[in-house]
Design a protein around this motif. Structure first.
Motif, mmCIF file in Angstrom:
data_model
loop_
_atom_site.group_PDB
_atom_site.id
_atom_site.type_symbol
_atom_site.label_atom_id
_atom_site.label_comp_id
_atom_site.label_asym_id
_atom_site.label_seq_id
_atom_site.Cartn_x
_atom_site.Cartn_y
_atom_site.Cartn_z
ATOM 1 N N SER A 49 -0.758 60.414 41.347
ATOM 2 C CA SER A 49 0.095 60.670 39.568
ATOM 3 C C SER A 49 -0.250 61.566 39.019
ATOM 4 O O SER A 49 0.730 62.286 38.662
ATOM 5 N N ASP A 169 6.946 59.410 42.404
ATOM 6 C CA ASP A 169 5.683 58.975 42.770
ATOM 7 C C ASP A 169 5.774 57.470 42.983
ATOM 8 O O ASP A 169 6.367 56.525 42.772
ATOM 9 N N GLU A 170 6.183 57.019 44.247
ATOM 10 C CA GLU A 170 5.729 55.489 44.612
ATOM 11 C C GLU A 170 7.289 55.127 45.042
ATOM 12 O O GLU A 170 7.052 54.080 44.367
HETATM 13 MG MG LIG Z 1 -0.172 57.030 41.404
#
Ligand SMILES: [Mg+2]
Ligand SMILES: Nc1ncnc2c1ncn2[C@@H]1O[C@H](COP(=O)(O)OP(=O)(O)O)[C@@H](O)[C@H]1O
Length: 240
Positions: A49, A169-170
């Motif tokens: 991240s 991000d994911e």
């Molecule tokens: Mg992360």
């Protein structure tokens, strides 16, 4: 929108100081070709991240250089950074939609500070919502949508600025596997259609394998970088 290249050179980012300091990104160098698709993997806490945030100019790097397209974001001033942020799409694991706004208004929200670009935004938002499979749900509030639908709204919102790069991000981390697969299909279709450079942080090995290139982080450093970049740039190279 066509894909912009990214060059990250010896970038570090440390949180805290003294004995509590954590180096989340530790001297990372990486190049992403314009129009390529890259998966960023690694265990929780490995710095995925943070690396995405510094590329997206959500957080600043402590040292090193990041060049995205024509912008050297690590030395850019406030105005240049503000302009840059409008041309980066960011999709978060937890969607981050504004709960009081309809799907359409969530998609328009990033343009509100820019009155000139906000003109015509409602029509554009309707088109984007249709393109992510949400035609007819424009007036729904986030609470009236499933997780997969909320993530589609978040993707439409990320696209309103016609970004040359989409950072996710994911994006499937809060979705079941069917919805997750559909979101990945959507992101890859976007790359194929518009050449948007894609970087996707993920824990999901199956998702990563669909990206061709996989960069793995551990303790803020690049542990491995496997597979060649796929995406429109490769398709063009193959065609020549
Ligand atoms: Mg992360
Ligand atoms: N804002 C912050 N303040 C302090 N530490 C942070 C912050 N953001 C991330 N970290 C720390 O940096 C490291 C990397 O975190 P992160 O980039 O979120 O990793 P990942 O996304 O791979 O889980 C972790 O040790 C995390 O606790």
């Amino acid at each position: 929108m066509s894909g912009v290249p990214v060059r990250v050179e010896s970038v570090s980012k440390t949180f805290g100081s003294g004995s509590a300091a954590i180096t989340a990104v530790d001297d990372v160098s990486i190049e992403l070709g314009g129009g390529t698709v890259t998966a960023l993997t690694g265990p929780s806490g490995s710095g995925k991240s943070t690396l995405l945030h510094v590329i997206g100019a959500i957080e600043s790097a402590d040292s090193g250089a990041i060049v995205v397209g024509d912008t050297t974001i690590t030395s850019a001033g406030r105005r240049e950074l503000a302009a840059y942020r409008r041309h980066v799409g960011f999709v978060f694991q937890r969607f981050h939609l504004l709960p009081a706004l309809t799907a359409r208004d969530n998609v328009i929200a990033p343009l509100i500070p820019d009155r000139r670009r906000a003109r015509g935004a409602a029509d554009r938002a309707m088109e984007l919502l249709a393109s992510v499979g949400l035609a007819g749900r424009e007036n729904a509030l986030p609470s009236q949508l499933s997780g997969g639908q909320q993530q589609r709204v978040a993707i439409a919102r990320a696209l309103i600025g016609e970004p040359g790069i989409l950072i996710a991000d994911e994006p499937t981390g809060n979705l079941d596997s069917a919805n997750g697969t559909a979101i990945v299909d959507l992101l890859l279709a976007l790359n194929a259609e518009h050449g948007t450079t894609l970087v996707i942080a993920t824990h999901d090995a199956a998702l990563a394998s669909r990206c061709g290139r996989t960069v793995t982080l551990a303790d803020g450093r690049i542990l491995s970088d496997t597979g060649s970049a796929t995406g429109t740039e490769m398709a063009v190279a193959d065609a020549l």
